[in-house]
Enzyme design. Structure first.
Site, PDB file in Angstrom:
ATOM      1  N   ASP A   1       0.844  -1.186   0.000  1.00 19.79           N
ATOM      2  CA  ASP A   1       0.000   0.000   0.000  1.00 19.79           C
ATOM      3  C   ASP A   1       0.888   1.248   0.000  1.00 19.79           C
ATOM      4  O   ASP A   1       1.766   1.388   0.853  1.00 19.79           O
ATOM      5  CB  ASP A   1      -0.886  -0.007   1.249  1.00 19.79           C
ATOM      6  CG  ASP A   1      -2.016   1.006   1.172  1.00 19.79           C
ATOM      7  OD1 ASP A   1      -1.792   2.109   0.641  1.00 19.79           O
ATOM      8  OD2 ASP A   1      -3.116   0.697   1.657  1.00 19.79           O
TER       9      ASP A   1
ATOM     10  N   THR B   1       3.879 -11.011  -9.496  1.00 13.47           N
ATOM     11  CA  THR B   1       2.710 -11.201  -8.646  1.00 13.47           C
ATOM     12  C   THR B   1       1.475 -11.127  -9.536  1.00 13.47           C
ATOM     13  O   THR B   1       1.564 -10.769 -10.714  1.00 13.47           O
ATOM     14  CB  THR B   1       2.615 -10.101  -7.574  1.00 13.47           C
ATOM     15  OG1 THR B   1       2.269  -8.856  -8.204  1.00 13.47           O
ATOM     16  CG2 THR B   1       3.929  -9.942  -6.814  1.00 13.47           C
TER      17      THR B   1
END
Length: 226
Positions: free
Chosen positions: A118, A190
């Site tokens: 984040d 990812t």
């Protein structure tokens, strides 16, 4: 994006519970007992659905991987991936990153992966970024001498912040790039990274290597004179 809660989470977690470490505090200093033959131990912070986790563990079967994820709905998907691949060198921990020194002994971890964390974009949120000095000092407590942090992000501002912040806490930077996949896919991606790549979003990456360093002493406020 917030992950939707899964109604069948508990039975799914139970089916792959062999991959979850439920007593990480008791494992401190003893992680290698999970895999005595491992050449080193690596930790991934915020593994999400585990694409990077599973593919990296599969590619390096002689490395012990511990993946940390505080969202069970994501972690269960990662554990299911590991189970499908029948991996024997990766385990998962449901926990917060700030607990690292409570889980791992000094010098127990060789490498830390931080992938697409984040960005906490507001200035008053800086201390929550996983590349902020508060976290870097925690990583130093568990990394081996010259241990590494491998960091990837799609967020230009977070990456710029990290390039400035990380060296201030005793790490040297290498392999710094603002477009990792400029010449085609590179390394294990990812799930988010694969989507970003398809959209043409540049991926930023760096490697930080820990060096000897002493944390500056905080100056005490001068006593008020009467």
């Amino acid at each position: 994006m917030r992950m939707r809660k899964k109604k069948n989470l508990i039975p799914r977690m139970e089916r792959c519970e062999a991959y979850q470490i439920k007593d990480p505090y008791d494992r401190k200093g003893h992680w290698r007992e999970l895999m005595p033959e491992a050449r080193e131990l690596r930790v991934e912070l915020g593994c999400g659905k585990g694409r990077f986790t599973a593919e990296t563990a599969k590619a390096e079967p002689d490395v012990l991987f511990i993946a940390i994820e505080k969202v069970p709905d994501a972690m269960v998907v990662a554990m299911e991936r590991a189970a499908r691949e029948n991996l024997r060198n990766v385990w998962f921990v449901d926990a917060d990153v700030n607990q690292l020194p409570e889980f791992f002994e000094s010098g127990e971890v060789s490498r830390i992966y931080i992938n697409f964390c984040d960005p906490w974009p507001k200035s008053n949120q800086a201390k929550r970024r996983l590349t902020h000095g508060n976290f870097l000092t925690l990583y130093r407590k568990v990394l081996v001498p010259e241990g590494q942090i491998h960091f990837k992000s799609d967020n230009e501002k977070l990456f710029a912040f990290s390039v400035e912040e990380i060296p201030q806490f005793g790490f040297t930077l290498s392999e710094v790039t603002d477009d990792l996949h400029a010449d085609g896919p590179k390394g294990v991606m990812t799930d988010y990274e694969a989507k970003f790549y398809e959209l043409g979003t540049p991926i930023h990456r760096l490697v930080a290597t820990m060096q000897p360093w002493e944390e500056p002493k905080q100056e005490k406020n001068d006593e008020k004179q009467p």
